[in-house]
Design a protein around this motif. Structure first.
Motif, mmCIF file in Angstrom:
data_model
loop_
_atom_site.group_PDB
_atom_site.id
_atom_site.type_symbol
_atom_site.label_atom_id
_atom_site.label_comp_id
_atom_site.label_asym_id
_atom_site.label_seq_id
_atom_site.Cartn_x
_atom_site.Cartn_y
_atom_site.Cartn_z
ATOM 1 N N MET A 175 -128.676 60.897 48.235
ATOM 2 C CA MET A 175 -128.271 61.708 46.614
ATOM 3 C C MET A 175 -127.448 62.887 46.692
ATOM 4 O O MET A 175 -126.442 62.871 46.075
ATOM 5 C CB MET A 175 -129.482 61.796 46.144
ATOM 6 N N GLY A 176 -127.909 63.703 47.622
ATOM 7 C CA GLY A 176 -127.117 64.990 47.549
ATOM 8 C C GLY A 176 -125.991 64.962 48.650
ATOM 9 O O GLY A 176 -125.311 65.840 48.523
ATOM 10 N N GLY A 177 -126.053 64.050 49.601
ATOM 11 C CA GLY A 177 -124.807 63.877 50.424
ATOM 12 C C GLY A 177 -125.527 63.326 51.819
ATOM 13 O O GLY A 177 -126.675 62.872 51.788
ATOM 14 N N ALA A 178 -124.575 63.166 52.851
ATOM 15 C CA ALA A 178 -124.652 62.281 53.904
ATOM 16 C C ALA A 178 -124.344 63.309 55.227
ATOM 17 O O ALA A 178 -122.976 64.003 54.995
ATOM 18 C CB ALA A 178 -123.992 60.971 53.995
ATOM 19 N N ILE A 179 -124.911 63.450 56.054
ATOM 20 C CA ILE A 179 -124.351 64.204 57.434
ATOM 21 C C ILE A 179 -124.392 63.242 58.723
ATOM 22 O O ILE A 179 -125.500 62.686 59.118
ATOM 23 C CB ILE A 179 -125.557 65.206 58.029
ATOM 24 N N ASN A 180 -123.424 62.999 59.157
ATOM 25 C CA ASN A 180 -123.104 62.080 60.191
ATOM 26 C C ASN A 180 -122.837 62.539 61.215
ATOM 27 O O ASN A 180 -121.889 63.198 61.732
ATOM 28 C CB ASN A 180 -121.899 60.841 59.750
ATOM 29 N N PHE A 181 -123.785 62.723 62.364
ATOM 30 C CA PHE A 181 -123.471 62.978 63.782
ATOM 31 C C PHE A 181 -122.847 61.887 64.618
ATOM 32 O O PHE A 181 -123.357 60.884 64.672
ATOM 33 C CB PHE A 181 -124.865 63.446 64.415
ATOM 34 N N ILE A 182 -121.730 62.047 64.956
ATOM 35 C CA ILE A 182 -121.047 61.202 65.748
ATOM 36 C C ILE A 182 -121.215 61.646 67.350
ATOM 37 O O ILE A 182 -120.898 62.800 67.710
ATOM 38 C CB ILE A 182 -119.582 61.325 65.799
ATOM 39 N N THR A 183 -121.987 60.730 68.224
ATOM 40 C CA THR A 183 -122.418 61.133 69.413
ATOM 41 C C THR A 183 -121.630 61.382 70.368
ATOM 42 O O THR A 183 -120.076 61.183 70.316
ATOM 43 C CB THR A 183 -123.391 60.073 69.908
ATOM 44 N N ALA A 184 -121.927 62.084 71.339
ATOM 45 C CA ALA A 184 -120.919 62.686 72.795
ATOM 46 C C ALA A 184 -120.080 61.826 73.286
ATOM 47 O O ALA A 184 -120.632 60.550 73.564
ATOM 48 C CB ALA A 184 -121.565 63.747 73.479
#
Length: 626
Positions: A168-177
């Protein structure tokens, strides 16, 4: 009191002015070739569209934190590294290390004043796969380590068309190493500091022509800084990733991560706790197949998250969150991309608290779960190489509430190589969690999903010489059907009664280091319709980066005005100023020493009422790369 507050504000603004003055007068510094502090309009993103596109072509407001920016940070956890780069991002951390689990122990993430308690309205992803606890539907903040992450992409604003519930407020996408080069590579970090805090982490990678593997280990511990209660924390984690390039178009990869942590919950200043230890074991595993063709590209992803939690108070829980995500991008017509996807998600668990006797006993004697199947489509079209249109829709079927439809649309117009205009309007939703539906006496199996519409306009500009970038965003978000406790019922019960209207402005300017020390300055104004936590009215951040010979100086200042720390309307909002400084020294080509000084102004402040934050604290360490 009002006069004292006015002088305090003047002193804080004077501090910020002095820092800014230093930026523009320090012309004799050695310039650095890096442009890591730039927003870079032409950076490629994948989070906003599921297909790689230049940031200037995406209608969403996106912040990109790349590998170099992450490497500059000394934080074991990756989340603090994002704060300086993302406008309006506020973290509810309570210690020099560790966030804990749930609303009573920190880890809350807020973007544009939208969060939740627990934090279930900001979606965290790892490689595009949702990461949240199966019972409470919030991410476990301590599970995200810097060694495991290559890059972070943050969508500010509604993101449910592509990523479903909780965005709803946003998305944080961690892209792995991934590894840097052929053969062996790696790094080791060690640090120690105030309050008995120390950390040790390492990463090793190996790459051949078709194979790639990454292994990382993390160990961190602190005794805590509270004198009236115990607030120690420790965490041990392992991450492993293996990838194989089958051919030029197909790649298969798998990874897993385990985290074994414990912390002592200190309670509030008014009611400190001397013996409330909480332990949790979290894990996740994922397997993915990606295809990259000229006309067709996409991925099929399988993921399984699980956890086991034990509290001294008697609360115990086990949870799971698993699913399949599959999508394909079709580029059959020049300038057009159609994304088709399907997601299946199953989440739930069981919980109990044997220390509370009937009739108010808390427990799920049998595991409860929710199934959710979703299909979505997004259409993107480029016209005249300048106008980029997109529209999408997600159709959701949930085993509890039935169906809901989530539409969205937007455009990006590149007026020229220096100016970009964006417009977007999108719906987002949050499915009721297991705790909302089944756990604790207020639970209600008849709950409907929370919903929100987000509308925004954005203007981006790059200077003709490419030295600076500017972004200005105005937004309006309206939420309905929010799940809240209805105290008028006997007994009190969860109901879809809440609403909110958030409107505000984000501004950010970043300057490369070719002529001056580089900096990022951001300002966020949020006008929220009700008394909510983690939503400051004014939020200013300034990150600087200056290179002098082998020394790198990185001060970071934050100024917060009008932060509510309690849902009690009689509690006054707070203002505070923070100044942190990081100093790096390149001892040799592969060896760097660093010193981190936090809260140098020794500000007394709280992010949540009753939980004081630490005063001045220091740490020092080394980083060795090979």
């Amino acid at each position: 009191m009002a006069l004292e507050r006015r002088y305090r504000w003047m002193n804080r603004l004077t501090l910020v002015s002095l820092i800014l003055g230093t930026v523009f007068s320090w012309k004799s510094l050695q310039a650095q070739d890096s442009d890591s502090l730039s927003m870079a309009l032409d950076q490629v993103v994948v989070t906003g569209t599921r297909a790689a596109r230049a940031a200037s072509e995406v209608s969403s407001s996106i912040t990109i934190i790349d590998k170099e920016q992450l490497a500059q940070s000394t934080h074991v956890n990756v989340l603090p590294s994002l704060v300086r780069h993302v406008p309006g991002l506020l973290l509810n951390d309570r210690s020099t290390l560790g966030y804990g689990v749930g609303p009573g122990s920190g880890g809350n993430i807020s973007i544009r004043g939208i969060s939740g308690s627990p934090n279930n309205r900001i979606l965290v992803l790892i490689d595009g796969q949702p990461q949240y606890m199966g019972i409470f539907s919030h991410p476990i903040a301590d599970s995200f380590h810097s060694t495991d992450i290559e890059r972070v992409e943050v969508i500010r604003g509604a993101s449910s068309v592509l990523y479903g519930s909780n965005a709803m407020g946003g998305a944080i996408n961690f892209i792995t190493a991934k590894t840097d080069r052929q053969g062996w590579s790696g790094k080791v970090d060690a640090a120690a500091g105030s309050f008995g805090t120390h950390s040790l982490s390492g990463k090793v990678g190996y790459q051949t022509k078709n194979w790639e593997s990454v292994l990382s280990l993390n160990r961190s511990k602190t005794d805590g800084y509270r004198k009236d209660a115990s607030d120690g924390f420790e965490n041990t984690a392992i991450f492993y990733k293996l990838s194989h390039q089958i051919d030029s178009n197909l790649k298969v990869s798998g990874d897993f991560q385990l985290s074994d942590a414990s912390y002592e919950h200190p309670g509030t200043l008014e009611a400190p706790l001397l013996d409330d230890k909480r332990t949790y074991f979290r894990g996740r595993a994922a397997l993915g197949l990606t295809n990259e063709g000229e006309k067709v590209s996409g991925a099929t992803l399988f993921f399984h998250n699980f956890g086991d939690h034990r509290f001294t108070s008697g609360f115990e829980s086990s949870d799971f969150n698993q699913g399949i995500a599959a999508y394909q991008n079709l580029k059959l017509i020049p300038g057009q991309t159609i994304t088709l996807g399907i997601d299946f998600n199953r989440f739930g668990g069981e919980a109990s608290n044997e220390s509370i006797p009937p009739p108010v006993a808390v427990g799920l004697n049998e595991s409860q779960e929710v199934h959710q199947t979703e299909v979505y489509m997004q259409w993107q079209q480029t016209l005249w190489e300048k106008l980029h249109l997109n529209t999408g829709v997600r159709e959701v079927y949930n085993s509890q509430f039935g169906r809901t439809t989530v539409p969205g649309f937007g455009l990006s117009f590149e007026m020229d190589s220096q100016h970009v205009f964006k417009l977007s309007s999108s719906k987002a939703f949050r499915s009721p969690s297991v705790v909302d539906l089944f756990l604790f006496p207020p639970s209600n199996i008849e709950l409907q999903p929370e919903s929100m519409w987000n509308h925004e306009l954005a203007f981006l500009r790059r200077s003709p010489d490419g030295l600076w970038d500017m972004e200005l965003v105005v937004y309006y978000a309206k939420g309905d059907n929010l799940i809240q406790l209805d105290a008028a019922q006997a007994p009190p019960r969860n109901r879809n009664t809440g609403t909110f209207k958030n409107k505000g402005l984000e501004a950010q300017i970043s300057f490369r280091q070719d002529a001056f020390p580089g900096f990022i300055f951001s300002y966020n104004f949020a006008d929220v319709s009700e008394n909510v936590l983690f939503a400051p009215e004014h939020y200013l951040k300034l990150q600087m980066d200056a290179q002098v010979g082998r020394f790198q100086v990185m001060p970071f200042a934050q100024q917060v005005f009008g932060l509510n720390t309690s849902l009690n309307s009689e509690t006054e909002s707070v203002d505070y100023t923070l100044l942190n400084v990081q100093l790096n020294y390149q001892m040799m080509e592969n060896l760097r020493a660093h010193v981190q000084a936090n809260n140098l102004l020794d500000s007394e402040y709280q992010l949540e009422n009753g939980y004081p934050m630490p005063g001045i604290n220091l740490s020092a360490g080394i980083n060795f790369q090979f």
